[in-house]
Design an enzyme around this catalytic site. Structure first.
Site, mmCIF file in Angstrom:
data_model
loop_
_atom_site.group_PDB
_atom_site.id
_atom_site.type_symbol
_atom_site.label_atom_id
_atom_site.label_comp_id
_atom_site.label_asym_id
_atom_site.label_seq_id
_atom_site.Cartn_x
_atom_site.Cartn_y
_atom_site.Cartn_z
ATOM 1 N N HIS A 173 52.996 -62.492 -79.642
ATOM 2 C CA HIS A 173 53.546 -61.129 -79.636
ATOM 3 C C HIS A 173 54.515 -60.948 -80.808
ATOM 4 O O HIS A 173 54.459 -59.938 -81.521
ATOM 5 C CB HIS A 173 54.255 -60.902 -78.302
ATOM 6 C CG HIS A 173 55.005 -59.614 -78.193
ATOM 7 N ND1 HIS A 173 54.540 -58.523 -77.489
ATOM 8 C CD2 HIS A 173 56.215 -59.225 -78.696
ATOM 9 C CE1 HIS A 173 55.407 -57.540 -77.567
ATOM 10 N NE2 HIS A 173 56.439 -57.944 -78.290
ATOM 11 N N GLU A 174 55.384 -61.931 -81.019
ATOM 12 C CA GLU A 174 56.354 -61.835 -82.112
ATOM 13 C C GLU A 174 55.674 -61.941 -83.470
ATOM 14 O O GLU A 174 56.080 -61.287 -84.434
ATOM 15 C CB GLU A 174 57.441 -62.910 -81.960
ATOM 16 C CG GLU A 174 58.258 -62.793 -80.685
ATOM 17 C CD GLU A 174 58.849 -61.402 -80.503
ATOM 18 O OE1 GLU A 174 59.206 -60.766 -81.509
ATOM 19 O OE2 GLU A 174 58.951 -60.946 -79.340
ATOM 20 N N HIS A 177 54.502 -58.625 -84.605
ATOM 21 C CA HIS A 177 55.542 -57.820 -85.255
ATOM 22 C C HIS A 177 55.723 -58.236 -86.718
ATOM 23 O O HIS A 177 55.973 -57.389 -87.585
ATOM 24 C CB HIS A 177 56.871 -57.984 -84.511
ATOM 25 C CG HIS A 177 56.921 -57.268 -83.189
ATOM 26 N ND1 HIS A 177 56.587 -55.940 -83.058
ATOM 27 C CD2 HIS A 177 57.285 -57.688 -81.956
ATOM 28 C CE1 HIS A 177 56.733 -55.574 -81.793
ATOM 29 N NE2 HIS A 177 57.156 -56.614 -81.101
ATOM 30 N N GLU A 256 55.399 -52.009 -79.091
ATOM 31 C CA GLU A 256 55.358 -53.084 -78.098
ATOM 32 C C GLU A 256 53.976 -53.175 -77.462
ATOM 33 O O GLU A 256 53.448 -54.261 -77.243
ATOM 34 C CB GLU A 256 56.426 -52.855 -77.024
ATOM 35 C CG GLU A 256 57.858 -53.050 -77.503
ATOM 36 C CD GLU A 256 58.084 -54.415 -78.108
ATOM 37 O OE1 GLU A 256 57.672 -55.422 -77.502
ATOM 38 O OE2 GLU A 256 58.674 -54.485 -79.213
#
Length: 662
Positions: A173-174, A177, A256
């Protein structure tokens, strides 16, 4: 959404944020003008009947207030931008994070490092710095401006409460980003909103000043006006902050959802990120952080991190909505409250059969699968298109390949990459050439220039370095970068001087040696953020030099290389001259210094041309894949390695294979 589209979207979003901030500042100017006009009226002994609205429309007062507000917001934003300029480590330290010890023996910390390292290598980018926040909440974040100043922070609660698959989902997930440009956007948003917050701080200062007895005695009744002005500015500042939070929330919530979806795409395991969200839902502390700056950086976090008074200002969607996005058939059940888990360290090796089963359980997406299996099964153009499509899109197959490659590397070299002295020795050993005369001269130069403890480590690593196989050098370089960034100024200066000396003494420097050398230096020094406005048509000279070098690295003879460059000249519409002589490292540095200024829209065609050069003969060897990935990263395009899996025929020493690309 591909890497280049995502990056372009993030840039456009930055422009929209600036427009929204300008509108907010205009509103603040109007409100502040009214507050100042009211305060001036009261100071002059007037009453509300004196029509402060008419006074607020006075051009001189309006101009003065506008100048003051713009100055306060601008200076406040600029100061915060300069504070954050060093990159993600500043954010991590502001939140109370500590750099994770790369030699840690703690099983949970070791597992976190392994997951981050595997994800970084699978993504085609150097390993970011990892910070641990001693907070029992479950949370994580990624921060930075560019790929070479990224920091990933994870809380103690996350590594204790999540299993490996769940932790991998959070890290993926990070990485989404990072690869989608969100982290740069987030830091710009922090700087822009800080300027609005400063107005409230000015109001607070005025309130404190007006409450002082000596101030009241000097100003008489005027302190009432100052008190009112301070209160009004505080209200305006917090109103502006509220507007900023609304903007921040609107931007963050959608990204998100995108990051959650990307985590599933990268790992092909919805249960990883979905399981992490479920554990977060039942965790007794949730995601709320105790750090004093948590509110300022709330939009960076995996979970909300702070309490929100309203859904309108919530930076994250509800957990239930996020879970249903990644697991549409979720029945609403949640796991029991998690106990503290014990992690298992990364295995020393992963068998090819185990890696194959991992890939079978989580097949790669079509673009990446085609890139990995290019060569004889695909045309040159199709292979190049697939490689470009894989940029910034690591797959489960890439992660499995990264894990297998790390498992195949001698454990002594893996440990060396995590130790300050040994990491420098490791890089020296990888970059020293194959020619005996060159190696002898390079060794003598190191004896006179390198630190004694590094020379001892270099001698101890000589045997495992001699057994390095093609495809294993780039991962080791990526593993070593975090510890190299932590060197003191004196150590870093000496290390970089030694690297330059090694390259100068190489009689036959190969393209791969140059690319790895450049990757290390850029990874330590950071990228120069020059304006990116050039086009391929303006850079035919640098382009000719780089593509000729890559073509020679990917072909058996100059005739094939010449044919590749001529064909690319026609496809790109740029006149290219084939450079027959092997380029010096200084010449290639000159070319790259100009090509890094390419406009973002021009980078995909360049990467496609580079891919065509190395795949012109219908296959991409491990050395060629390393070269392509290293050059792509220096251009800001993280490329999962398009090489086929290693086999027994890929043997050879590091030095020998290092110069095969010359």
């Amino acid at each position: 959404m591909d890497f280049f589209t995502a990056q372009d979207r993030a840039r456009r979003m930055t422009g929209r944020l600036v427009i929204l901030l300008v509108l907010a500042v205009i509103a603040l100017i109007v409100a502040a003008s009214l507050a100042v006009a009211l305060a001036v009226t009261l100071l002059e002994g007037g009453t509300l009947a004196a029509d402060p609205l008419a006074r607020a429309q006075d051009p001189r007062l309006l101009g003065g207030v506008a100048t003051a507000v713009i100055l306060v917001v601008g200076v406040g934003s600029l100061v915060r931008h300069l504070q954050l300029r060093a990159g993600g480590s500043v954010v991590a330290e502001a939140l109370g994070g500590r750099p994770l010890n790369l030699e840690t023996r703690d099983e949970e910390e070791r597992r976190l490092l392994n997951v981050v390292e595997e994800m970084a290598i699978a993504s085609g980018m150097p390993v970011p710095e990892v910070f641990l926040l001693e907070d029992q909440a479950i949370n994580a974040f990624a921060a930075g401006h560019d790929l070479d100043d990224v920091a990933i922070g994870v809380t103690r609660g996350a590594i204790e409460s999540l299993d490996r698959d769940q932790l991998q989902g959070v890290v993926a997930h990070e990485f989404s980003h990072i690869l989608h440009g969100d982290m740069r956007l987030n830091l710009r948003l922090v700087a822009l909103l800080h300027g609005v917050l400063v107005i409230g701080l000015v109001g607070r200062m005025l309130l404190h000043a007006s409450g002082d007895r000596r101030t009241r005695s000097r100003r008489g009744g005027g302190h009432v006006a100052v008190l009112g002005l301070g209160a009004a500015l505080m209200v305006l500042g917090y109103a502006g902050t509220l507007c900023g939070n609304l903007i921040k929330a609107a931007v963050s919530r959608q990204r998100e959802f995108l990051a959650d979806a990307s985590a599933v795409q990268y790992t092909r395991n919805p249960g990883g990120i979905g399981g992490a969200l479920k554990v977060l839902a039942v965790h007794r502390l949730g995601s709320r952080l105790l750090a004093s700056h948590a509110q300022e950086f709330s939009h960076l976090f995996f979970g909300s991190g702070v309490r929100s008074l309203s859904r309108l200002t919530a930076t994250h969607p509800p957990l239930e909505a996020r879970i249903r996005r990644v697991e549409p058939h979720w029945d609403g059940s949640l796991p029991p409250v998690p106990a503290i888990r014990s992690a298992s360290p990364r295995p020393a090796a992963v068998s090819p059969q185990g890696a194959a089963s991992l890939a079978a359980r989580a097949p790669a997406d079509q673009a990446t699968a085609e890139a990995m299996g290019a060569g004889a099964r695909a045309t040159e153009a199709a292979a190049a298109d697939a490689i470009v499509a894989s940029v910034g899109r690591p797959s489960a197959e890439d992660i499995g390949r990264a894990r297998r490659r790390l498992g195949e590397i001698d454990e002594r070299l893996i440990e060396a990459a995590h130790q300050p002295s040994a990491a420098r020795a490791l890089v020296y050993g990888i970059l020293m050439g194959a020619d005996p005369a060159s190696r002898e001269a390079q060794r003598e130069a190191l004896v006179g220039q390198a630190q004694p403890d590094v020379l001892v480590e270099l001698e101890s690593l000589e045997v495992p370095l001699s057994r390095l196989r093609p495809g294993q050098r780039l991962p080791l370089m990526e593993l070593a970068l975090p510890v190299l960034r932590r060197l003191s100024v004196a150590q870093s200066t000496r290390f970089q001087a030694c690297l330059r000396r090694l390259m100068a003494l190489e009689s036959r420097p190969g393209a791969l040696q140059w690319a790895l050398h450049r990757l290390v230096l850029q990874g330590m020094q950071g990228e120069r953020r020059a304006r990116r406005d050039r086009h391929l048509a303006d850079l035919s000279g640098p382009l000719s030099l780089l593509l000729s070098t890559l073509a020679r690295a990917g072909q058996q003879d100059d005739r094939q290389a010449l044919a590749a460059v001529e064909r690319l000249s026609a496809v790109l519409g740029v006149p290219l001259d084939f450079v027959r002589e092997p380029a010096l490292a200084t010449d290639l540095d000159w070319a790259m210094a100009r090509l890094v200024r390419l406009a973002p829209s021009e980078r995909a065609p360049l990467l496609a041309a580079m891919s065509c050069c190395v795949a012109h003969d219908g296959r991409i060897e491990p050395e060629e894949a390393e070269l392509l990935s290293a050059v792509a990263w220096t251009l800001g395009c993280p490329l999962p390695s398009p090489a086929r899996p290693l086999d027994e025929r890929d043997g050879g020493s590091a030095g020998e294979s290092g110069n095969e690309t010359a």
